[in-house]
Design a protein around this motif. Structure first.
Motif: not given
Length: 405
Positions: A323-334
């Motif tokens: 909720d605080r860092c928009e660059w983290n609020d997403a889908a990520f492929r590891l």
């Protein structure tokens, strides 16, 4: 508002705000120690002054500071700044100033290439709202000194008082063989002098145990204090570091031999899994408390998950809630294969294998929590093969951040 490194001319104002927040009973009179902070510390100010203009002390709405720690995470060393000294004067409170300052700090860390952060909270729910999560619990143990006899060795070797100008290198060797868990800090000389020896005004004793060959094998940092109940004095052990079990037993003997001076020996912070109480003649004579410890946070998901080391292989796509860092609020492929890892943000509403809250993902990364525990607590939603992949990639580890800041 804008976060800036605090000018030297504003250090008095910084100290004034810290003292008001954390030592208000001392009243308005205070003195600032010019050597109050170690070389790792950077004081920061949150100003109303527009960018490009010289900040005015009258525009200082809140303050904080960071310790530039290097911390072990899954076997490797990573930068993990420690957030501290978060304070605002009463005239700027209830305006969301601290919240905006913390957001600005996370953005500053990201711009500096820092992907992890840690802190000791004044209030756990407050920092949970900003994405930090508990990294480890710790134990506090208090016992009459005679109870230590069962874990103390017969006399051998010798004890001597240690000094910062002479003994840090030998102590560092002991510390590195002793503090091997995840979140152990690589101490600089400045941090040794500040955190262990107390700087220019030491408030504790530091003694070491040497074997018969004159090799330093352990040390203990302690202070005397009056007990809260007024019933005598206590030996407060802040750190007891030993290269092996023999050295540890001799250091317990050293503490026990203060029985003519104290009614109680208290070990301030021990790993939760350490249980010397089991060997005491009368375990009921001791008090063992479990307390929550520091908190951790991923600053940048893509960088943090790419940089950490893995002992397994696999691929998973996670939806991260932040909720605080928009660059983290997403889908990520590891993707992890052949010892290399790549984590990238996936755009366009990609299908995910599960979801996880940023605090829970931070705990998984450092080894403080299992996937099953995160799911059971409602901080993650993942099952089946994806859950098994995450369990392999992020197994539980012994985590213990020993530093207090």
């Amino acid at each position: 508002m804008h976060l800036r490194t605090l000018p030297d001319a504003h250090l008095d104002a910084f100290t004034e705000r810290i003292n008001y927040a954390f030592r208000p009973t001392d009243g308005p009179s205070w003195d600032r120690d010019e050597e109050d902070h170690p070389d790792l510390f950077t004081p920061l100010g949150f100003y109303e002054t527009p960018p490009g203009e010289t900040p005015e002390v009258s525009d200082l709405t809140a303050v904080c500071g960071t310790y530039d720690f290097t911390v072990r995470v899954r076997g490797d060393w990573h930068r993990m700044p420690g957030l501290a000294a978060v304070a605002s004067p009463p005239e700027t409170r209830r305006r969301g100033v601290v919240a905006r300052m913390l957001d600005a700090l996370l953005e500053r860390h990201r711009d500096d290439g820092v992907s992890l952060s840690t802190l000791w909270p004044f209030e756990y729910p407050f920092y949970r709202r900003f994405g930090w999560a508990t990294a480890n619990n710790y134990a506090r143990l208090a016992a009459p000194p005679e109870q230590l006899s069962a874990v103390a060795s017969d006399p051998a070797g010798s004890f001597r008082r240690l000094r910062a100008d002479e003994d840090i290198d030998a102590m560092r060797a002991v510390h590195e063989s002793w503090a091997t868990e995840s979140l152990a800090v690589k101490r600089t000389e400045g941090w040794w002098r500040h955190a262990v020896f107390g700087g220019d005004e030491p408030d504790s004793f530091v003694y070491g145990w040497e074997d018969d060959a004159g090799c330093l094998r352990g040390y203990v940092v302690y202070a005397f204090e009056e007990r809260e109940d007024g019933d005598g004095r206590r030996l407060n052990v802040r750190e007891l570091a030993a290269a092996d079990g023999e050295a540890e037993a001799h250091l317990h003997r050293f503490c026990r031999d203060h029985d003519s001076q104290v009614e109680e020996v208290r070990f301030v912070r021990l790993p939760e899994w350490v249980r010397p109480i089991d060997a005491y003649p009368d375990p009921r004579a001791a008090t063992l408390e479990i307390r929550p410890g520091p908190m951790v946070r991923i600053v940048d998901v893509a960088s943090a998950l790419t940089d950490v080391s893995y002992d397994a292989e696999g691929s998973v796509t996670l939806g991260v809630r932040d909720d605080r860092c928009e660059w983290n609020d997403a889908a990520f492929r590891l993707d992890v294969a052949d010892g290399d890892a790549t984590c990238r943000r996936v755009e366009g509403g990609a299908e995910t294998d599960g979801e996880v809250e940023i605090g829970a993902l931070s705990q998984l990364l450092v080894g403080a929590r299992t996937v099953e525990e995160a799911v059971r607590a409602g901080d993650a939603s993942v099952e089946g093969e994806a859950a098994q992949t995450l369990e392999r990639l992020f197994p539980r580890e012994r985590t213990f951040l020993r530093e207090r800041f």
